[in-house]
Scaffold this active site. Structure first.
Site, PDB file in Angstrom:
ATOM      1  N   ASP A 162       0.772  -1.237   0.000  1.00  0.00           N
ATOM      2  CA  ASP A 162       0.000   0.000   0.000  1.00  0.00           C
ATOM      3  C   ASP A 162       0.809   1.297   0.000  1.00  0.00           C
ATOM      4  O   ASP A 162       0.592   2.169  -0.811  1.00  0.00           O
ATOM      5  CB  ASP A 162      -0.919   0.030   1.234  1.00  0.00           C
ATOM      6  CG  ASP A 162      -1.798  -1.207   1.352  1.00  0.00           C
ATOM      7  OD1 ASP A 162      -1.748  -2.080   0.480  1.00  0.00           O
ATOM      8  OD2 ASP A 162      -2.545  -1.286   2.338  1.00  0.00           O
ATOM      9  N   GLU A 390       2.210  -9.440  11.732  1.00  0.00           N
ATOM     10  CA  GLU A 390       1.889  -9.003  10.371  1.00  0.00           C
ATOM     11  C   GLU A 390       3.182  -8.737   9.606  1.00  0.00           C
ATOM     12  O   GLU A 390       3.309  -9.087   8.442  1.00  0.00           O
ATOM     13  CB  GLU A 390       1.012  -7.751  10.401  1.00  0.00           C
ATOM     14  CG  GLU A 390       0.519  -7.346   9.009  1.00  0.00           C
ATOM     15  CD  GLU A 390      -0.462  -6.182   9.016  1.00  0.00           C
ATOM     16  OE1 GLU A 390      -0.513  -5.444  10.021  1.00  0.00           O
ATOM     17  OE2 GLU A 390      -1.168  -6.006   8.009  1.00  0.00           O
TER      18      GLU A 390
HETATM   19  C1  DGY Z   1      -5.703  -2.084   4.317  1.00  0.00           C
HETATM   20  O1  DGY Z   1      -6.839  -1.660   4.478  1.00  0.00           O
HETATM   21  O2  DGY Z   1      -4.728  -1.729   4.991  1.00  0.00           O
HETATM   22  C2  DGY Z   1      -5.461  -3.110   3.291  1.00  0.00           C
HETATM   23  O3  DGY Z   1      -4.105  -3.265   3.049  1.00  0.00           O
HETATM   24  C3  DGY Z   1      -6.213  -2.842   2.033  1.00  0.00           C
HETATM   25  O4  DGY Z   1      -6.165  -3.980   1.235  1.00  0.00           O
END
Ligand code: DGY
Length: 417
Positions: A162, A390
């Site tokens: 992201d 994570e």
């Molecule tokens: C989030 O909302 O952080 C996710 O990575 C989107 O897929």
């Protein structure tokens, strides 16, 4: 069975919501596309019927045009933003309107090849195969209508990485105005220092608002999006998935299917090669609006090895050694020498077990056993020390983002095999 294997299996069972696995409780309360592909491979180690079920449940969200959405909203939850009302995709089950890196064909092939219940696996893979074929056709038609060999991603969430520094210069041109009200929930679950910033979210949601206004029409989205990237990660993962789909097509498909997949692969390989950066010793993504190669080297740049493109394996091994001279653990998500490297912030530095797994597979496939072994050993060591986090700080090894992540547990199961 070792306590550790039991713990990894327990994470998947705890995150099971009835045939699909949430990435983790609260923070991600729905079914995510690439998470589920990795998780299915993890389930496959100890519960084959449940592994197949994971894939079927994800495909409940597949669109008629073949798109496999990034999120399937099987059941309501207030724990996540943006929920189905922001996406405004009217389907049952509701879904988001973008996709994620396509790992599903790879997962299906692996489950089939390693199944102990052969008859069941043949039947499952035969049923899933046409859906995978439709998904890969969608990638070509919706995201590479000019047949360049490189598919476009239209949102940082589609890359799965992201807030990677690779996207910074492109996000700079994405407006921060949104029509949807931003009500973030992630920072109620996780320290905001480890998550994308407020301004990143404004741009993420601006894109969602834009695509919703375009009616989630693939051609209109491609034309309208100010974020249009040939992401090296997505393209490499797709190349790998095409190879795996070709193997499935040999059993379940027609000669025409195989020819179409071979044609796409023949286009993809030289196109991925145009992303090679000799001086940097790594592949990088390309901005499809301006045409430039993006300046940050990230862990996605090793993934062409996973995609079966092995010609720069030696230089990639040298680049990895160079990175590892600066951090303690492999593989940081951003080049640790890059000024934008942040070891604790999400995709700007931390280690992700799924990416490590793919890079290690790539090095192993390319005959670089030492690099594969180092990456696998580091991944096992980090999870052994910190739990199923994570992601992990590559400088200290600290686990971040909570300790019950499905895909980290799945990778631990795959690496213990
Ligand atoms: C989030 O909302 O952080 C996710 O990575 C989107 O897929």
């Amino acid at each position: 069975m070792s306590e550790r294997l039991q713990a990894a299996q327990a994470v998947l069972r705890t995150n099971d919501r009835g045939g699909y696995t949430v990435p983790t409780d609260r923070l991600y309360p729905f079914q995510w596309n690439w998470d589920s592909a990795f998780v299915a491979m993890g389930w496959g180690i100890f519960d084959e019927p449940r592994a197949w079920r994971e894939i079927h449940r994800l495909l409940e969200g597949q669109w008629e045009d073949g798109l496999v959405p990034q999120i399937v909203f099987h059941a309501p939850s207030d724990d996540y933003f943006p929920g189905p009302e922001v996406w405004g995709v009217r389907r049952d089950p509701p879904t988001s309107g973008i996709t994620q890196p396509p790992v599903l064909a790879t997962a299906t092939r692996r489950l089939l090849d390693r199944a102990s219940d052969r008859a069941a696996a043949e039947a499952e893979a035969a049923a899933i195969y046409p859906r995978l074929l439709a998904s890969h056709r969608w990638w070509a038609e919706a995201r590479d209508p000019g047949r360049t060999g490189l598919v476009a991603t239209l949102h940082p969430w589609e890359t799965g990485m992201d807030n990677s520094p690779a996207w910074d210069s492109i996000l700079d041109r994405v407006p921060t105005e949104t029509t949807s009200e931003i009500r973030r929930r992630d920072t109620a679950h996780i320290d905001p220092a480890f998550r994308p910033r407020a301004i990143d979210y404004q741009r993420f949601i601006h894109l969602v608002d834009l695509f919703r206004a375009e009616g989630w029409d693939a051609a209109r989205m491609l034309r309208a999006s100010p974020f249009r990237v040939a992401d090296v990660g997505t393209n490499a993962i797709l190349a790998r998935a095409e190879r795996d789909l070709l193997a499935l097509a040999a059993r379940f498909g027609s000669a025409a299917d195989r020819a179409a997949i071979e044609t796409r692969l023949a286009r993809a390989e030289p196109a991925i090669e145009t992303l090679w950066q000799k001086a940097a010793g790594i592949y990088r993504s390309r901005d499809l609006v301006g045409g430039e190669i993006l300046p940050a080297s990230t862990s996605a740049g090793f993934l062409p090895l996973f995609g079966g493109v092995h010609r720069h394996a030696e230089q990639l091994a040298a680049t990895l050694e160079d990175w590892l001279a600066r951090v303690r653990f492999a593989v940081p998500s951003t080049d640790p020498a890059h000024p934008m490297f942040e070891p604790l912030r999400y995709w700007r530095g931390p280690i992700w077990a799924v990416v490590n797994w793919m890079i290690a597979e790539g090095f192993a496939d390319a005959g670089r056993a030492a690099q594969a072994a180092r990456i696998r050993a580091d991944t096992r060591a980090l999870i052994g020390r910190e739990g199923f986090s994570e992601y992990f700080d590559p400088t200290t090894g600290q686990g971040i983002g909570g300790g019950t992540f499905s895909w980290t547990a799945a990778i631990d199961l795959l690496l213990a095999e």
